[in-house]
Design a protein around this motif. Structure first.
Motif, PDB file in Angstrom:
ATOM      1  N   LEU A   1      83.838  77.331 -17.525  1.00 10.00           N
ATOM      2  CA  LEU A   1      83.865  77.878 -16.165  1.00 10.00           C
ATOM      3  C   LEU A   1      85.309  78.015 -15.692  1.00 10.00           C
ATOM      4  O   LEU A   1      86.201  77.317 -16.165  1.00 10.00           O
ATOM      5  CB  LEU A   1      83.103  76.947 -15.211  1.00 10.00           C
ATOM      6  N   SER A   2      85.530  78.909 -14.735  1.00  6.21           N
ATOM      7  CA  SER A   2      86.893  79.115 -14.240  1.00  6.21           C
ATOM      8  C   SER A   2      87.270  77.967 -13.301  1.00  6.21           C
ATOM      9  O   SER A   2      86.397  77.343 -12.694  1.00  6.21           O
ATOM     10  CB  SER A   2      86.978  80.434 -13.499  1.00  6.21           C
ATOM     11  N   PRO A   3      88.565  77.683 -13.181  1.00  8.37           N
ATOM     12  CA  PRO A   3      89.006  76.585 -12.325  1.00  8.37           C
ATOM     13  C   PRO A   3      88.470  76.716 -10.898  1.00  8.37           C
ATOM     14  O   PRO A   3      88.075  75.734 -10.278  1.00  8.37           O
ATOM     15  CB  PRO A   3      90.526  76.714 -12.336  1.00  8.37           C
TER      16      PRO A   3
ATOM     17  N   LYS B   1      82.395  74.900  -6.662  1.00 11.30           N
ATOM     18  CA  LYS B   1      80.978  74.637  -6.881  1.00 11.30           C
ATOM     19  C   LYS B   1      80.718  73.187  -7.310  1.00 11.30           C
ATOM     20  O   LYS B   1      79.754  72.572  -6.870  1.00 11.30           O
ATOM     21  CB  LYS B   1      80.473  75.600  -7.955  1.00 11.30           C
ATOM     22  N   HIS B   2      81.581  72.666  -8.172  1.00 10.79           N
ATOM     23  CA  HIS B   2      81.296  71.346  -8.728  1.00 10.79           C
ATOM     24  C   HIS B   2      82.010  70.212  -8.006  1.00 10.79           C
ATOM     25  O   HIS B   2      81.448  69.148  -7.805  1.00 10.79           O
ATOM     26  CB  HIS B   2      81.646  71.306 -10.216  1.00 10.79           C
TER      27      HIS B   2
ATOM     28  N   LYS C   1      81.791  70.067  -3.212  1.00  8.94           N
ATOM     29  CA  LYS C   1      80.567  69.591  -2.576  1.00  8.94           C
ATOM     30  C   LYS C   1      80.473  68.066  -2.679  1.00  8.94           C
ATOM     31  O   LYS C   1      80.107  67.389  -1.723  1.00  8.94           O
ATOM     32  CB  LYS C   1      79.358  70.245  -3.239  1.00  8.94           C
ATOM     33  N   ASN C   2      80.816  67.547  -3.834  1.00  7.39           N
ATOM     34  CA  ASN C   2      80.781  66.093  -4.003  1.00  7.39           C
ATOM     35  C   ASN C   2      81.906  65.414  -3.244  1.00  7.39           C
ATOM     36  O   ASN C   2      81.721  64.347  -2.673  1.00  7.39           O
ATOM     37  CB  ASN C   2      80.871  65.739  -5.481  1.00  7.39           C
TER      38      ASN C   2
END
Ligand code: ATP
Ligand code: SF4
Ligand code: MG
Lengths: 310, 330
Positions: free
Chosen positions: A212-214, A220-221, A224-225
């Motif tokens: 996945l792109s940076p 997205k990853h 949110k966390n």
């Protein structure tokens, strides 16, 4: 989730009742009455006035009347401003205070998160140090000091921004900066540390291993966390901004609720004090409730946990 | 069989405040289609760093591939940019991590995490992606895949999560799967199931697997070839049979002696005494000298030459050097 919501709602009512009662007790514990300073009026006039505002009755009767006024959202007339009811004052002042508060919180949240994320991504770089220096300054300088500094430098000396009041967007800049800087700094620091922690997690490594792109990985990853702890402290932040508006409104002569509130305390204007306190605590409690529910939406684990817990 | 990976003299180091950690110091190996290579060795010997380097996933800085080459399907990876590597990660080479409890993002559904790689790399509709995801869940043995797609990681057990991680790794049909201790965090029965799953997947997809582990039981079960790592080097490598029955290196012999065996009941287990050398300043000679029961003067001074016992099997130890043999017999 429904059960949890109902439970939280009842708890909310309880909290408001407790705050209302404490306010009442404190008000009554302080000696004196609203009419003490008016030396011109004689005994009979004073007694009449007290009777008019039910102040001659026993505390219990007053308390009952007070609870009723809260329950019906009708806080009665102001003692010191005979032409205004407390509701009038609230409907005039609160929108302005709310505007100041909402703008400040939004600015604080957006700039704090952006600053925190950038600092985390440039961990131990110059930008990181710069951002965190700003953050430490922001946390340690009280908003009233910052406000006076801003007025002194930008309005009086440089003359680029208006000194006071709330009449145009230009007027809003300084009060907003003064009010938002502290919360922004807190949010930036929290976002940074929580982002740094999240970035070392296995699921970030896994996302990278997926190719996945940076940008996707961060937004997205990680974000949110990383924002989870920020959401948790939003309640505290909002409470801080809320009390902050009182001070800032006073300094910048903004005709918001804060002015009436501070005035009402000086003048012992019981209905206004109690009305405002209860209104604001109810407001805050509702916000906290919303924050909690939001948290449940952000983190799927919370919902389950609470369902099971109830 | 077609050779898909060729690693040559790979050096990886980390620049830390304490100095340069030379984590991988000249590792070479090949891998063929459909083959399973196990990399074994004690904690800290550089297994994970080697694995991450293959996908260029070591944190840079502080990490750096300082020397060597990684050829994947005749393409040199070492000098590719991160952007170019992104087209290889997850598509040609995939990776599975040790702890399935932390490898999945707690805030995203399984479906999202399964399909995002596919959507990133392939021009594919949501519907097609979902069909592929269902297929993968089915392949790794997750019942009710349709409902499961909408669920979050915390709603799965550890073994289930590892199956999902495997499904994610395989969804773009890679040629090489790197599994870094994929069963260490699981309990024994689940371990066996996951290993069986690896074998089945390999038969079905012909994917090459690099399996990193320090569990020789796992190795015995699934590996074709084994590379033994010690202090950042591969000190012995060969087929599973050669390594288990004719270990060359005293360290490999020590490892084998330290596992319990059913056929030799009552025999005492002998763990290897001592600890591996510090990788800040690894010894110039054989890194095993301090712990080796056969250590000689030469061992400490000069790194041993490679002794090739068969086409596949070699060990790097002075004991097999002609000069030493001559000297000892005289
Ligand atoms: N980010 C890093 N910064 C500094 N040193 C590192 C970093 N990552 C790994 N190392 C060092 O590299 C060496 C090899 O680590 P590696 O994780 O490859 O060991 P391993 O063989 O996988 O061990 P384990 O069985 O415990 O997983 C260790 O000495 C470790 O301290
Ligand atoms: S080279 Fe020497 S120290 Fe190293 S394993 Fe062989 S005998 Fe032992
Ligand atoms: Mg490891």
């Amino acid at each position: 989730m429904l059960k949890y919501t109902i439970k939280r709602f009842l708890l909310m009512i309880m909290t408001i009742w407790i705050i209302a009662t404490l306010t009442f007790v404190l008000m009554n514990a302080i000696p004196g009455s609203p009419f003490n300073e008016e030396r011109t009026s004689n005994e009979a006039v004073q007694a009449n006035l007290e009777a008019h505002f039910n102040l001659d009755q026993s505390p219990l009767v007053q308390y009952a009347g007070y609870l009723k006024s809260i329950a019906t959202f009708d806080y009665g007339p102001s003692i010191k401003k005979p032409n205004d009811s407390v509701n009038d004052l609230l409907s005039r002042g609160f929108p302005i205070s709310a505007e100041l508060g909402i703008i400040s919180v939004t600015v604080a949240l957006l700039s704090g998160v952006v600053l925190g994320v950038i600092a985390a991504l440039r961990h131990n770089g110059i930008i990181d140090y710069l951002a965190m220096t700003i953050a430490v300054l922001g946390i340690s300088i009280p908003n009233f000091v910052l406000a006076t500094l801003l007025i002194q430098q930008l309005s009086v000396n440089a003359g680029v921004l208006p000194v006071a009041t709330w009449s145009s967007p230009m007027h809003m800049i300084l009060p907003t900066i003064a009010l938002a800087t502290g919360p922004m700094a807190i949010i930036a620091r929290l976002t940074r540390s929580s982002m740094l922690e999240v970035l070392t997690q296995d699921y970030i490594k896994m996302a990278r291993a997926k190719g996945l792109s940076p940008m996707t990985i961060i937004v997205k990853h990680a974000l949110k966390n990383a924002l989870m702890p920020v959401v948790t402290i939003m309640g505290t932040i909002l409470a801080g901004v809320l009390t902050g508006t009182f001070v800032i409104e006073k300094i910048f002569a903004i005709p918001g609720m804060g002015q009436y509130f501070v005035e009402s305390i000086n003048q012992r204007d019981y209905p206004v004090i109690m009305g405002t306190t209860v209104f604001y605590s109810a407001f805050l409690v509702v916000i906290l409730f919303i924050v909690d529910i939001t948290y449940g939406f952000l983190d799927p684990r919370v919902k389950i946990h609470k369902e099971e817990g109830n | 069989m077609e050779k898909i990976l060729e690693v040559n003299d790979l050096h990886v180091s980390f620049l830390t405040y304490g100095g340069e950690v030379k984590a991988v110091r000249g590792v070479s190996f090949d891998l063929h289609k459909g083959e399973t290579l196990a990399i074994v060795g004690e904690s800290g010997c550089g297994k994970s760093v080697t694995a991450s380097s293959l996908m260029k996933l070591i944190p840079t800085p502080p990490g750096k591939i300082s020397q060597g080459s990684i050829k994947f399907k005749d393409r040199e990876l070492v000098n590719l940019s991160d952007k170019q590597m992104r087209k290889i990660r997850g598509v040609d080479i995939s990776m599975i991590f040790q702890d399935p409890m932390t490898a999945l993002n707690p805030t995203l559904t399984i479906g999202t995490q399964l399909t995002e790689g596919l959507k990133q790399h392939r021009n594919i509709s949501n519907k097609e992606a979902k069909i592929k995801a269902l297929e993968m869940l089915d392949l790794v043995g997750i019942p009710y895949p349709e409902e499961r797609l909408k669920q979050y990681p915390h709603q799965f057990s550890g073994g289930m999560r590892q199956r999902i991680v495997i499904a994610i790794a395989l969804i773009c049909e890679p040629d090489l799967l790197i599994a870094d201790e994929p069963t260490t965090a699981l309990d024994v029965t689940i371990q066996a199931q996951i290993l069986e799953l690896f074998e089945r997947i390999q038969q079905e997809t012909n994917v090459a697997i690099i399996l990193i582990t320090h569990d020789l039981g796992v190795v015995a079960k699934v590996a074709d070839r084994i590379a033994v790592m010690y202090a950042g080097k591969i000190i012995e490598s060969g087929t599973k049979h050669e390594l288990f029955y004719e270990p060359l290196h005293p360290y490999t012999q020590g490892l084998l002696n330290s596992i319990p065996r059913l056929d030799k009941k009552g025999e005492k287990l002998e763990p290897i005494d001592g600890t591996p050398p510090d990788l800040f300043s690894p010894p110039q000679g054989c890194p095993f000298t301090a712990r080796c029961p056969h250590a000689m003067v030469a061992c400490e001074k000069v790194y041993p030459p490679r002794y090739q016992a068969s086409e596949e099997h070699y060990g790097e130890c002075w004991l097999y050097d002609e000069r030493v043999k001559k000297y000892q017999s005289s």
